[in-house]
Design a protein around this motif. Structure first.
Motif, mmCIF file in Angstrom:
data_model
loop_
_atom_site.group_PDB
_atom_site.id
_atom_site.type_symbol
_atom_site.label_atom_id
_atom_site.label_comp_id
_atom_site.label_asym_id
_atom_site.label_seq_id
_atom_site.Cartn_x
_atom_site.Cartn_y
_atom_site.Cartn_z
ATOM 1 N N GLY A 193 1.720 6.605 -6.962
ATOM 2 C CA GLY A 193 0.782 7.616 -7.059
ATOM 3 C C GLY A 193 1.239 9.042 -6.960
ATOM 4 O O GLY A 193 0.824 9.771 -8.026
ATOM 5 N N ALA A 194 1.745 9.337 -5.987
ATOM 6 C CA ALA A 194 2.337 10.637 -5.597
ATOM 7 C C ALA A 194 3.303 10.947 -6.701
ATOM 8 O O ALA A 194 3.059 12.214 -7.268
ATOM 9 N N LEU A 195 4.113 10.118 -7.016
ATOM 10 C CA LEU A 195 5.288 10.513 -8.128
ATOM 11 C C LEU A 195 4.534 10.658 -9.547
ATOM 12 O O LEU A 195 5.017 11.826 -10.227
ATOM 13 N N ALA A 196 3.686 10.043 -9.754
ATOM 14 C CA ALA A 196 2.829 10.146 -11.144
ATOM 15 C C ALA A 196 2.205 11.383 -11.027
ATOM 16 O O ALA A 196 2.172 12.072 -12.191
ATOM 17 N N LEU A 197 1.624 11.737 -9.826
ATOM 18 C CA LEU A 197 0.747 12.956 -9.786
ATOM 19 C C LEU A 197 1.780 14.427 -9.916
ATOM 20 O O LEU A 197 1.392 15.315 -10.654
ATOM 21 N N VAL A 198 2.857 14.428 -9.256
ATOM 22 C CA VAL A 198 3.977 15.210 -9.444
ATOM 23 C C VAL A 198 4.502 15.394 -10.764
ATOM 24 O O VAL A 198 4.764 16.775 -11.362
ATOM 25 N N PRO B 126 3.580 19.330 -12.298
ATOM 26 C CA PRO B 126 4.927 19.862 -11.715
ATOM 27 C C PRO B 126 4.674 21.025 -10.540
ATOM 28 O O PRO B 126 5.543 20.931 -9.568
ATOM 29 N N TRP B 127 3.893 21.798 -10.419
ATOM 30 C CA TRP B 127 3.498 22.821 -9.705
ATOM 31 C C TRP B 127 3.095 22.245 -8.405
ATOM 32 O O TRP B 127 3.529 23.009 -7.201
ATOM 33 N N LEU B 128 2.791 21.207 -8.140
ATOM 34 C CA LEU B 128 2.439 20.657 -6.894
ATOM 35 C C LEU B 128 3.622 20.306 -6.098
ATOM 36 O O LEU B 128 3.871 20.376 -4.886
ATOM 37 N N MET B 129 5.071 20.320 -6.560
ATOM 38 C CA MET B 129 6.267 20.215 -6.080
ATOM 39 C C MET B 129 6.315 21.408 -5.194
ATOM 40 O O MET B 129 6.841 21.395 -3.902
ATOM 41 N N ALA C 55 0.830 -1.108 0.100
ATOM 42 C CA ALA C 55 -0.146 -0.106 0.016
ATOM 43 C C ALA C 55 0.760 0.921 0.105
ATOM 44 O O ALA C 55 0.416 2.364 -0.774
ATOM 45 N N LEU C 56 1.845 1.435 0.737
ATOM 46 C CA LEU C 56 2.951 2.593 0.747
ATOM 47 C C LEU C 56 3.416 2.361 -0.468
ATOM 48 O O LEU C 56 3.806 3.564 -0.987
ATOM 49 N N ALA C 57 3.881 1.568 -1.104
ATOM 50 C CA ALA C 57 4.444 1.487 -2.483
ATOM 51 C C ALA C 57 3.619 2.068 -3.476
ATOM 52 O O ALA C 57 4.017 3.076 -4.355
ATOM 53 N N THR C 58 2.377 1.679 -3.431
ATOM 54 C CA THR C 58 1.348 2.229 -4.298
ATOM 55 C C THR C 58 1.050 3.610 -4.137
ATOM 56 O O THR C 58 1.068 4.509 -5.072
ATOM 57 N N VAL C 59 0.772 4.105 -2.907
ATOM 58 C CA VAL C 59 0.840 5.391 -2.565
ATOM 59 C C VAL C 59 1.894 6.442 -3.028
ATOM 60 O O VAL C 59 1.700 7.555 -3.613
ATOM 61 N N ALA C 60 3.289 5.883 -2.909
ATOM 62 C CA ALA C 60 4.513 6.465 -3.349
ATOM 63 C C ALA C 60 4.362 6.791 -4.859
ATOM 64 O O ALA C 60 4.631 7.788 -5.317
#
Length: 197
Positions: A54-59, A63-66, A47-52
């Motif tokens: 997903g967050a990387l894909a979202l950023v 890119p402004w989320l960074m 679950a942690l790997a999936t969230v990480a």
């Protein structure tokens, strides 16, 4: 300010990693044995790997989320090194450089006075002893030695990685280093200073 942010970043990173590790470990079931007991932590790791991911894909997609993540991290790092007296009363706006310098000097002076008190004339003291002294006086609740070290380093107090007290070498503060960086009127003159006089 940079030292405070760097020390705070180390504290935040350690607290986040410890919290995630504790969350993963809490998935282990004591009423089961073998692979079934370890299934909970494995599921939580996935679950942690999936969230990480997903967050990387979202950023990457936005890119402004960074910038938001960076601002959140810097705020958390700044608050992590707040003094024990006012941990919840940190101002919302960062103080200007003119206001911050006297405040930092006062904090360093208070920390040096505390260290001299704990040293009590001895040549060195372990950080664990300083932390125990703080916690006996209802300060530094929940801190670990690494938290104290980061805060002292942010104030410019020299930390020696191998202070030997009672035959045990570990991180600590030497009285000679304090005297060199924060001299007092009672600090005896070194031989070179005597010769110069």
């Amino acid at each position: 300010m940079i030292r405070r942010l760097a020390a705070g970043s180390a504290i935040v990173a350690r607290h986040r990693s410890e919290a995630l590790a504790a969350w993963v470990a809490a998935g282990r079931r004591d009423d089961l044995s073998g692979w079934a007991a370890a299934l909970g932590p494995a599921v939580r790791l996935v679950a942690l790997a999936t969230v990480a991911y997903g967050a990387l894909a979202l950023v990457r997609a936005m890119p402004w989320l960074m910038w938001l993540l960076t601002a959140w991290w810097m705020r958390a790092a700044w608050r992590a090194t707040a003094p024990a007296e006012g941990t919840s009363e940190e101002p919302e706006e960062d103080p200007s450089d003119e206001d911050e310098q006297p405040l930092a000097a006062a904090r360093a002076e208070a920390a040096v006075a505390l260290l001299r008190q704990v040293l009590a004339g001895r040549p060195a003291v372990h950080l664990s002893e300083v932390l125990a002294h703080l916690q006996q006086h209802d300060q530094g609740e929940g801190w670990k030695v690494a938290d104290l070290r980061a805060r002292l380093e942010a104030l410019g107090i020299p930390i020696d990685p191998k202070v030997k007290v009672g035959g045990v070498p570990t991180r600590g503060v030497r009285a000679a280093d304090l005297d060199a960086h924060f001299p007092t009127e009672e600090t005896p003159l070194s031989p070179t200073q005597v010769d110069a006089a």
